[in-house]
Design a protein around this motif. Structure first.
Motif, short mmCIF file in Angstrom:
data_model
loop_
_atom_site.label_atom_id
_atom_site.label_comp_id
_atom_site.label_asym_id
_atom_site.label_seq_id
_atom_site.Cartn_x
_atom_site.Cartn_y
_atom_site.Cartn_z
N GLU A 125 51.21 22.55 -22.77
CA GLU A 125 50.87 24.09 -23.04
C GLU A 125 49.54 24.30 -23.72
O GLU A 125 48.90 25.35 -23.53
N GLN A 126 48.91 23.21 -24.16
CA GLN A 126 47.44 23.34 -24.49
C GLN A 126 46.77 22.30 -23.77
O GLN A 126 47.24 21.15 -23.05
N GLU A 127 45.43 22.66 -23.67
CA GLU A 127 44.38 21.60 -22.87
C GLU A 127 44.34 20.52 -23.93
O GLU A 127 44.15 20.35 -24.91
N GLN A 128 44.13 19.00 -23.16
CA GLN A 128 43.94 17.95 -23.96
C GLN A 128 42.94 17.18 -23.03
O GLN A 128 42.68 17.36 -21.72
N LEU A 129 42.06 16.57 -23.63
CA LEU A 129 40.72 15.77 -22.94
C LEU A 129 41.30 14.47 -23.54
O LEU A 129 41.06 14.09 -24.71
N PRO A 180 46.73 23.90 -18.17
CA PRO A 180 48.03 24.34 -18.43
C PRO A 180 48.37 25.62 -17.56
O PRO A 180 49.42 25.69 -17.08
N SER A 181 47.56 26.04 -16.87
CA SER A 181 47.64 27.01 -15.76
C SER A 181 48.29 26.42 -14.33
O SER A 181 49.15 27.18 -13.61
N GLY A 182 48.08 25.04 -14.38
CA GLY A 182 48.73 24.48 -13.24
C GLY A 182 47.61 24.25 -11.99
O GLY A 182 47.88 23.58 -11.24
N ASP A 216 49.54 20.92 -12.30
CA ASP A 216 50.97 20.94 -11.89
C ASP A 216 51.33 20.22 -10.56
O ASP A 216 51.47 20.85 -9.37
N GLY A 217 51.36 18.98 -10.56
CA GLY A 217 51.49 18.17 -9.26
C GLY A 217 50.53 18.01 -8.35
O GLY A 217 50.62 17.50 -7.27
N CYS A 218 49.44 18.18 -9.03
CA CYS A 218 47.99 18.19 -8.03
C CYS A 218 46.87 17.79 -9.12
O CYS A 218 47.14 17.97 -10.47
N TYR A 219 45.74 17.59 -8.63
CA TYR A 219 44.52 17.06 -9.57
C TYR A 219 43.30 17.41 -8.58
O TYR A 219 43.17 17.59 -7.66
N CYS A 220 42.07 17.52 -9.18
CA CYS A 220 40.90 17.67 -8.91
C CYS A 220 39.83 16.55 -9.66
O CYS A 220 40.13 16.24 -10.69
#
Length: 242
Positions: A125-129, A180-182, A216-220
């Motif tokens: 629910e939070q961004e992590q780097l 977190p937005s997906g 959410d199940g995808c990437y860039c």
């Protein structure tokens, strides 16, 4: 009157069903019931498992892994022992998925990097780097969570990243962070962070290979999008080698 586990037909009891047919024959609810072992007054383990898997906001197996400890402790029939068992089971499943993805991990491949971190990051629910520190042969020296919260230009300091890189004698780094937005599409802030870290690395002789954003199940991949400053040149070299 609700039936207790002992009152169910033997073929309906998850434990006996697993012994007879194997764990793959069990439903999600039945698997969870085996972990729970017992229910509560007026509710057997299967019914308690069903209630946990249908908890509002945390439905299904994906939701089960995100249920906070404090929320589990508030559920009727789930005390401290069961809550700890359930959280450990969820963590074990996550680590098993990551270990399996690790066997396919190629640090030159954004797809396998995304696969490796997907289950760990897609529901956060939070961004992590996270920063991966690599040697001259692109072997992983260290993986470290550098920032948690809103990953912005003021927090994602190149100084902290490259101090860590120098400490482990890394010559390449890869950034991985989640949305977190997906939706993994890079924001303008993501692009600015990537460029700042890339340019800082060039001054130190430590190259940023990629910035992979997990949705959410995808990437860039900013490398694949040719947003990294050297992306286009690198692509030409790869095409020539092929």
């Amino acid at each position: 009157m609700k039936a207790t586990m002992k009152e169910l037909y033997e073929g309906e009891r998850p434990y006996e069903k697993c012994l007879t047919c194997g764990s793959k024959a069990l439903s999600d609810k039945e698997l969870l019931a085996v972990l729970l072992r017992t229910g509560t007054a007026g509710e057997n383990a299967l019914e308690l498992a069903g209630r946990i898997l249908n908890l509002p906001g945390y439905q299904g197996l994906a939701g089960f892994g995100r249920i906070p400890m404090e929320r589990l402790l508030k559920l009727k029939g789930v005390g401290k022992v069961k809550a700890v068992q359930l959280k450990c089971a969820a963590e074990l499943a996550l680590r098993m998925a990551k270990a399996a993805a690790g066997e396919r991990l190629c640090l030159k491949s954004p797809a396998t990097i995304a696969d490796y971190f997907m289950e760990e990051l897609r529901y956060e629910e939070q961004e992590q780097l996270i920063v991966l520190f690599l040697d001259t042969r692109n072997r992983l020296l260290k993986e470290k969570l550098m920032f948690k919260g809103t990953v912005n230009a003021s927090l994602a300091s190149p100084r902290e990243i490259f101090l860590e890189a120098l400490e482990v004698h890394a010559v390449h780094v890869v950034l991985v962070h989640n949305h977190p937005s997906g939706d993994p599409a890079p924001s303008q802030e993501d692009i600015q962070i990537t460029q700042r870290i890339c340019y800082a690395g060039e001054l130190l002789g430590i190259r940023l290979l990629d910035h992979v954003i997990i949705g959410d199940g995808c990437y860039c991949s900013l490398k694949e999008l040719e947003i990294l400053p050297e992306g286009k040149e690198e692509q030409k070299v790869c095409m020539a080698d092929g």
